[in-house]
Motif scaffolding. Structure first.
Motif, PDB file in Angstrom:
ATOM      1  N   ARG A  58     -65.759 -20.125-120.412  1.00 23.12           N
ATOM      2  CA  ARG A  58     -65.217 -18.953-119.726  1.00 23.12           C
ATOM      3  C   ARG A  58     -65.015 -17.822-120.724  1.00 23.12           C
ATOM      4  NH1 ARG A  58     -66.746 -21.351-115.927  1.00 23.12           N
ATOM      5  NH2 ARG A  58     -65.545 -22.417-114.384  1.00 23.12           N
ATOM      6  N   SER A  59     -64.714 -16.632-120.172  1.00 23.97           N
ATOM      7  CA  SER A  59     -64.456 -15.466-121.009  1.00 23.97           C
ATOM      8  C   SER A  59     -63.144 -15.655-121.772  1.00 23.97           C
ATOM      9  CB  SER A  59     -64.358 -14.214-120.139  1.00 23.97           C
ATOM     10  OG  SER A  59     -63.172 -14.254-119.367  1.00 23.97           O
ATOM     11  N   GLY A  60     -62.956 -14.816-122.764  1.00 23.69           N
ATOM     12  CA  GLY A  60     -61.725 -14.892-123.547  1.00 23.69           C
ATOM     13  C   GLY A  60     -60.485 -14.660-122.707  1.00 23.69           C
ATOM     14  N   ALA A  61     -60.557 -13.725-121.754  1.00 20.26           N
ATOM     15  CA  ALA A  61     -59.402 -13.445-120.894  1.00 20.26           C
ATOM     16  C   ALA A  61     -59.081 -14.634-119.993  1.00 20.26           C
ATOM     17  CB  ALA A  61     -59.669 -12.201-120.049  1.00 20.26           C
ATOM     18  N   ALA A  62     -60.112 -15.277-119.445  1.00 22.01           N
ATOM     19  CA  ALA A  62     -59.882 -16.436-118.581  1.00 22.01           C
ATOM     20  C   ALA A  62     -59.298 -17.597-119.386  1.00 22.01           C
ATOM     21  CB  ALA A  62     -61.181 -16.858-117.908  1.00 22.01           C
ATOM     22  N   ARG A  63     -59.789 -17.775-120.594  1.00 17.66           N
ATOM     23  CA  ARG A  63     -59.268 -18.846-121.447  1.00 17.66           C
ATOM     24  C   ARG A  63     -57.808 -18.572-121.815  1.00 17.66           C
ATOM     25  NH1 ARG A  63     -62.829 -22.232-123.819  1.00 17.66           N
ATOM     26  NH2 ARG A  63     -61.817 -22.210-125.842  1.00 17.66           N
TER      27      ARG A  63
ATOM     28  N   THR B 264     -70.589 -24.000-126.523  1.00 18.68           N
ATOM     29  CA  THR B 264     -70.225 -22.630-126.181  1.00 18.68           C
ATOM     30  C   THR B 264     -69.043 -22.644-125.218  1.00 18.68           C
ATOM     31  OG1 THR B 264     -71.816 -22.631-124.370  1.00 18.68           O
ATOM     32  CG2 THR B 264     -72.569 -21.751-126.473  1.00 18.68           C
TER      33      THR B 264
END
Length: 161
Positions: free
Chosen positions: A51-56, A48
């Protein structure tokens, strides 16, 4: 209760070479110290995202920006001004981030921070020396791309499951 047998102790300290490799990568490209652990999947049976999509996306953009900016002729030396100290700090932070993902306890985290910092110093000075050797009468970018490949490979190995 945590296991205390020899294999458990060995696996707790196996973070040190990974932190050293991440530190060397950070010495070459400082953003990799934080971005690589943030982009890697969580350790465990499932892959999984950590991190979130924005952090990635922010991590990818930061690394891409540094890689692109490094190719510009006006880019300052990584050793000039606070550059070297920032890379060493990034290596230490990356080592701790890596340790927190894989092991518990302060001992391995401190060792990972020290290994990350030492690796970053080696990567910064080694990368600068490599670039000096690679340039000669040629353009700088082929040496920079080779350095990028090494840094990305080391960071990838450091965070692999």
């Amino acid at each position: 209760m945590p296991r205390t047998d020899a294999s458990s102790r060995s696996s707790r300290w196996s973070i040190v070479p990974r932190a050293l490799a991440l530190g060397v990568a950070a010495g070459c490209r400082s953003t990799l110290a934080v971005a690589a652990p943030a982009l890697a999947p969580r350790p465990g049976p499932t892959a999984t995202p950590s991190r979130s999509g924005a952090a990635r996306a922010a991590a990818v953009l930061a690394v891409a920006g540094e890689i692109a900016g490094d190719k510009r002729p006006e880019a300052p030396s990584r050793l000039a001004g606070p550059g070297g100290a920032l890379r060493v700090t990034a290596g230490a932070v990356g080592g701790v981030a890596l340790a927190r993902r894989r092991v518990t306890g302060p001992g391995p985290a401190v060792a990972a921070a020290l290994a990350g910092a030492a690796g970053a110093a080696a990567g910064a000075y080694g990368g600068a020396a490599w670039r000096g050797l690679a340039v000669g009468r040629r353009p700088d970018w082929p040496g920079a791309v080779a350095e990028d490949v090494v840094a990305l490979a080391l960071a990838t190995w450091a965070v692999r499951r």
